[in-house]
Design an enzyme around this catalytic site. Structure first.
Site, short mmCIF file in Angstrom:
data_model
loop_
_atom_site.label_atom_id
_atom_site.label_comp_id
_atom_site.label_asym_id
_atom_site.label_seq_id
_atom_site.Cartn_x
_atom_site.Cartn_y
_atom_site.Cartn_z
N GLY A 57 0.84 -1.19 0.00
CA GLY A 57 0.00 0.00 0.00
C GLY A 57 0.87 1.23 0.00
O GLY A 57 2.07 1.14 0.32
N CYS A 84 5.29 -6.07 1.48
CA CYS A 84 5.67 -4.65 1.51
C CYS A 84 4.98 -3.94 2.67
O CYS A 84 5.30 -4.20 3.82
CB CYS A 84 5.37 -4.03 0.14
SG CYS A 84 6.22 -2.48 -0.10
N TYR A 85 4.02 -3.06 2.40
CA TYR A 85 3.33 -2.39 3.51
C TYR A 85 2.76 -3.42 4.49
O TYR A 85 2.80 -3.22 5.70
CB TYR A 85 2.19 -1.52 2.94
CG TYR A 85 1.44 -0.72 3.99
CD1 TYR A 85 1.97 0.46 4.48
CD2 TYR A 85 0.20 -1.14 4.46
CE1 TYR A 85 1.29 1.20 5.44
CE2 TYR A 85 -0.49 -0.40 5.42
CZ TYR A 85 0.06 0.76 5.91
OH TYR A 85 -0.62 1.49 6.85
N HIS A 171 7.76 -7.59 -3.98
CA HIS A 171 6.43 -7.97 -4.49
C HIS A 171 6.49 -9.31 -5.23
O HIS A 171 6.84 -9.34 -6.41
CB HIS A 171 5.91 -6.88 -5.43
CG HIS A 171 5.53 -5.63 -4.70
ND1 HIS A 171 4.25 -5.41 -4.23
CD2 HIS A 171 6.26 -4.56 -4.30
CE1 HIS A 171 4.20 -4.26 -3.59
NE2 HIS A 171 5.41 -3.71 -3.62
N GLU A 173 4.13 -10.95 -6.39
CA GLU A 173 3.05 -11.09 -7.37
C GLU A 173 3.41 -10.56 -8.75
O GLU A 173 2.73 -10.83 -9.71
CB GLU A 173 1.78 -10.39 -6.85
CG GLU A 173 1.83 -8.85 -6.78
CD GLU A 173 2.48 -8.29 -5.51
OE1 GLU A 173 3.24 -9.04 -4.87
OE2 GLU A 173 2.25 -7.12 -5.18
N ASP A 230 -17.02 -13.34 -23.28
CA ASP A 230 -17.70 -13.11 -22.00
C ASP A 230 -19.20 -13.41 -22.07
O ASP A 230 -19.74 -14.15 -21.25
CB ASP A 230 -17.51 -11.66 -21.51
CG ASP A 230 -16.06 -11.35 -21.22
OD1 ASP A 230 -15.23 -12.28 -21.25
OD2 ASP A 230 -15.74 -10.17 -20.99
N LYS A 372 -10.46 -12.77 -16.49
CA LYS A 372 -10.63 -13.11 -17.90
C LYS A 372 -10.10 -14.52 -18.23
O LYS A 372 -10.73 -15.26 -18.97
CB LYS A 372 -9.88 -12.06 -18.74
CG LYS A 372 -10.15 -12.16 -20.23
CD LYS A 372 -11.46 -11.49 -20.57
CE LYS A 372 -11.71 -11.50 -22.06
NZ LYS A 372 -12.90 -10.73 -22.41
#
Ligand code: XMP
Length: 516
Positions: A57, A84-85, A171, A173, A230, A372
């Site tokens: 964050g 992180c945060y 990070h 991710e 979709d 997606k």
């Protein structure tokens, strides 16, 4: 919201990449949702968490009003991974010291592991990670040990094995963290004891169940089919949930690609026993667009026209109470977090959500919890043909926003034929799936050329092909010169009134993917 038997929720402290953590966990086969950092304990518990991830964050943990560690989590016997945060919060909440050093660490960095640890199982002692932080931990809380470090960040990863709480200053991710996926996998499987159960059959079954509950035993649903993946997957899920109480409506607005309307209708009817009403509204759209050059006006006209036609059809369909909408999970995340509100409107994307309230229909959103890639996997699971599953997205306003300036029958015809050649060659070169979107644009530019012995003064086609993960940013696709040469030569030879072809070399930002 989920009926899943287990999950790893992510608490959102405002990082740009919080959503990515959820995606990565889902890719590992673990159900995850992004929840506000102050979500009540009951909301988190409802997901049957095996552990909790705290996102990064922008705040500083000591700043006034900075989001804090949920008190209930400190008391809960759950594994935690703070990123992180999130890691600084762990430190602050449990008695460590966080400070702002003179220098920020941002971008790629190398870290060294202190010793072998389950969190870093099957990753090397030296590894590249992506750092992005201002604050850093200066002193660890009691019970914690350093798991990795580098010169700028003495506590690049920390952990308390007794408590099963861990923190990483980088990070995991983002793809730039070499072994990020393995680290998240280690936390999930080795530390939280998760099983990979979030698989297509599973999330289809769950979406089907949710739709069945929402629509009830005798509700009827209508679903606008666009030709994209979709709306087709939404229709198949609803059909599995409520059978013939679903009717699909396909509106041919005359702004589709060569043979597209016929193909969508035929393929759908051939593969699925779902009632499909096909509406030919080509002339209605074209006359409404006559002489209109402004992109936003085009979008507005098309959106409104669509609504009117759809309403008209809906009224004839024995009292359908529900309208299907293909809202995806990222849209839900964007609209639910107040601090994630979108900035200025670059383009007003139109969809069925613009239907007026007096239509008195309730929404069903079968894709509400899917990303997606999960929608595509669900499509395959539900028997949607491969070509349909992997179709590039096509904007609602269709070719109208790919003809710069006013739209006419003739210009539509020119663009359709050029676009069809581009797509055919791209597929032949096996590069359709290597690009996430590719199309031709008809420019309002005539230029001089020479053909045979004569001078020509004719139209210009721009070719656009991009690679992208999320369509928010994109790069132009490095298509082979030979392929571009073949496409260009075929277009100027086979499409009347075109004597020049250009290739768009712009990334997004600063350009957008579409030209209008
Ligand atoms: P841009 O051009 O904004 O496009 O970079 C990002 C993605 O959105 C699609 N797009 C639209 N889709 N209605 C839609 O349904 C619209 O008005 C619209 N405008 C752009 C575009 O094709 C790309 O995939």
């Amino acid at each position: 919201m989920s009926d899943q038997s287990q999950s790893l929720p992510v608490l959102d402290f405002g990082s740009q990449t919080a959503q990515l953590i959820v995606r990565r966990l889902r890719e590992l086969g673990i159900y995850s949702e992004l929840l506000p950092h102050d979500a009540p304990e009951a909301q988190v518990r409802a997901l049957k968490p095996l552990g909790v991830v705290l996102s990064g964050g922008p705040a500083s943990v000591y700043a006034e009003g900075a989001p804090q560690m949920p008190a209930w989590l400190v008391e809960a016997d759950l594994p935690v991974l703070g990123i992180c945060y999130g890691m600084q919060l762990i430190s602050r909440a449990l008695g460590g010291v966080v400070q702002r050093p003179d220098r920020h660490e941002y971008g790629p960095a190398s870290i060294t592991l202190s010793a072998a640890h389950p969190l870093f199982y099957e990753t090397p002692t030296e590894q590249l990670v992506w750092m992005s932080h201002g604050d850093r931990i200066e002193a660890l809380p009691a019970g914690f040990q350093a798991l990795a470090a580098n010169a700028a960040t003495p506590f690049a990863a920390i952990g308390d094995d007794a408590r099963r709480w861990y923190g990483v200053q980088f990070h995991p991710e983002v793809v730039h963290t070499e072994h990020g996926r393995t680290i998240l996998s280690n936390f999930s499987f080795r530390i939280c004891g998760a099983n990979a159960t979030w698989r297509p059959a599973e999330f289809v079954a769950e979406a089907v169940e949710r739709v069945a509950t929402r629509v009830g035993p005798d509700g009827r649903v209508i679903c606008a089919l666009s030709g994209g993946v979709d709306s087709a997957v939404a229709a198949l899920i609803i059909h599995r949930a409520i059978g013939e109480r679903l009717t699909c409506v396909f509106v041919d607005n005359g702004l589709l690609r060569l043979g597209e309307a016929e193909q969508v209708i035929a393929t759908f009817r051939e593969h699925f026993q779902i009632p499909l009403v096909a509406v030919n509204a080509r002339e209605e759209f074209l006359s409404a667009l006559e002489g209109v050059a402004d992109p936003e006006r085009k979008r507005k006209i098309i959106g409104e026209k669509f609504v009117r036609i759809f309403e008209r059809e809906a009224r004839t369909l024995d009292n359908a109470k529900f309208l299907a909408q293909g809202t995806l999970y990222p849209d839900v995340i964007e609209s639910s977090a107040p601090d994630r509100k979108k900035g200025v409107t670059i383009k007003t994307h139109h969809n069925v959500g613009g239907l007026p309230p007096d239509m008195e229909m309730e929404l069903v959103e079968p894709l509400r919890y899917m990303f997606k890639d999960e929608v595509r996997a669900a499509g395959l699971e539900l028997g949607l043909p491969e070509e349909w599953v992997w179709r590039h997205p096509f904007p609602g306003p269709g070719l109208a926003v790919r003809i710069i300036g006013p739209v006419s029958h003739e210009r539509l015809e020119t663009l359709r034929r050029a676009d069809a050649i581009f797509m055919e060659e791209l597929r032949n070169a096996q590069l359709y799936r290597a690009t996430q979107q590719a199309f031709a644009v008809l420019l309002p530019v005539q230029s001089v050329g020479v053909m045979g012995d004569g001078r020509t003064y004719a139209d210009t086609i721009a070719l656009r092909a991009v690679t992208t993960d999320d369509y928010m940013t994109a790069d132009w696709a490095r298509l082979p010169y030979e392929l571009l040469a073949r496409i260009s030569s075929r277009i100027v030879n086979e499409v009347a009134d075109v004597n020049r072809v250009v290739y768009d070399l712009s990334s997004k930002p600063p350009a957008t993917i579409e030209w209008e």
